[in-house]
Write an enzyme that holds these catalytic residues in place. Structure first.
Site, short mmCIF file in Angstrom:
data_model
loop_
_atom_site.label_atom_id
_atom_site.label_comp_id
_atom_site.label_asym_id
_atom_site.label_seq_id
_atom_site.Cartn_x
_atom_site.Cartn_y
_atom_site.Cartn_z
N CYS A 115 0.83 -1.20 0.00
CA CYS A 115 0.00 0.00 0.00
C CYS A 115 0.87 1.26 0.00
O CYS A 115 1.46 1.60 -1.02
CB CYS A 115 -0.99 -0.03 1.16
SG CYS A 115 -2.31 1.20 0.98
N HIS A 222 -3.53 -5.23 0.34
CA HIS A 222 -3.15 -5.54 1.72
C HIS A 222 -3.03 -7.05 1.96
O HIS A 222 -3.92 -7.66 2.58
CB HIS A 222 -4.16 -4.92 2.69
CG HIS A 222 -4.00 -3.45 2.85
ND1 HIS A 222 -3.16 -2.87 3.78
CD2 HIS A 222 -4.56 -2.43 2.15
CE1 HIS A 222 -3.22 -1.55 3.66
NE2 HIS A 222 -4.05 -1.26 2.69
N GLU A 224 -1.28 -8.57 4.04
CA GLU A 224 -1.04 -8.93 5.44
C GLU A 224 -2.31 -9.48 6.12
O GLU A 224 -2.22 -10.25 7.06
CB GLU A 224 -0.49 -7.73 6.22
CG GLU A 224 -1.47 -6.62 6.54
CD GLU A 224 -1.72 -5.64 5.42
OE1 GLU A 224 -2.38 -4.62 5.65
OE2 GLU A 224 -1.26 -5.90 4.27
#
Length: 252
Positions: A115, A222, A224
């Site tokens: 990001c 994203h 994660e």
């Protein structure tokens, strides 16, 4: 240097964090999902690094990877030659990223940007950014605030992956579904960066560094979130972890 299971060298990764004031006290903050993804999926030890970190060049060779994740703040427009504008800012994060990235990548240290990390990579290589928050195309790139937080980060739209590139090699698919949530996006691509994925509305979703000697990849989404189970996120963190482990072995 610490060792992992079976005596394997455990790679040490520098993860950027940001100063945040909570209850009137300064904290060095980063979301736990980044730490968990790096430890549990990539198989790395994590050290938090806060900007501007003038001491970092002196110890950079102790790290086996660098990760710049997302944050609510945006890269300051002055950093890429645009007029000043209102918005959430983290000048110490800008300083850390723009000073760290070129030297780390030139030194062959694996890099993963997420990001804001993609936007920082683009600016570090001379590119520019644009604000998409108020544009119609921005709707696909904003979270649904009516959902709980983990629901906001579910995959929301498709991106086309550049055939033959490093991202394509990692995910093994021409199209993947991702959860990009952001208010800035790449405008002019930086010199030496290669487009690795884009969404149907023209937003740059992933880039790599063309002449990097090690893993150097950034994504706008994203990974994660759901890193241990998502079919796109898991191989991405696995690939970064493998590159960091290889770097750890080379340095002994």
């Amino acid at each position: 240097m610490p060792s992992g299971d079976g005596g394997a060298v455990l790679p040490l990764v520098a993860l950027a964090c940001v100063r945040e004031d909570l209850d009137g006290v300064a904290h060095a903050a980063v979301r736990q999902v980044y730490v968990s993804a790096l430890e549990e999926v990539a198989g790395c030890a994590v050290a938090l690094v806060q900007g501007p970190a003038a001491w970092l060049p002196a110890v950079l060779d102790r790290f086996d990877g660098v990760v710049l994740g997302g944050h609510e703040s945006n890269v300051a427009p002055e950093r890429y030659g645009a007029p000043p504008a209102p918005g959430p800012r983290a000048p110490e994060r800008d300083a850390l990223a723009l000073n760290l990235l070129p030297s780390a990548i030139t030194a062959g240290i694996p890099f993963l940007g997420i990001c804001r990390g993609l936007q920082e990579l683009n600016v570090a290589y001379g590119g520019t950014l644009r604000d998409i928050g108020g544009l119609p195309i921005g709707a696909a790139h904003r979270e649904d605030l009516s959902l709980p937080r983990d629901g906001q980060y579910l995959p929301a739209h498709d991106v086309a992956v550049t055939p033959g590139g490093p991202l394509h090699e990692i995910v093994g698919q021409d199209t993947v579904r991702v959860n990009s949530l952001h208010g800035q996006a790449v405008d002019r691509l930086g010199s030496g960066l290669v487009l690795e994925a884009a969404s149907a509305d023209g937003v740059v979703e992933a880039v790599s560094v063309a002449d990097a000697s090690a893993f150097a990849l950034a994504v706008q989404w994203h990974p994660e979130w759901y890193a241990a189970s998502d079919p796109v996120s898991k191989p991405l963190f696995n690939a970064f972890g493998a590159a960091a482990a290889a770097h750890a072995r080379r340095r002994g």
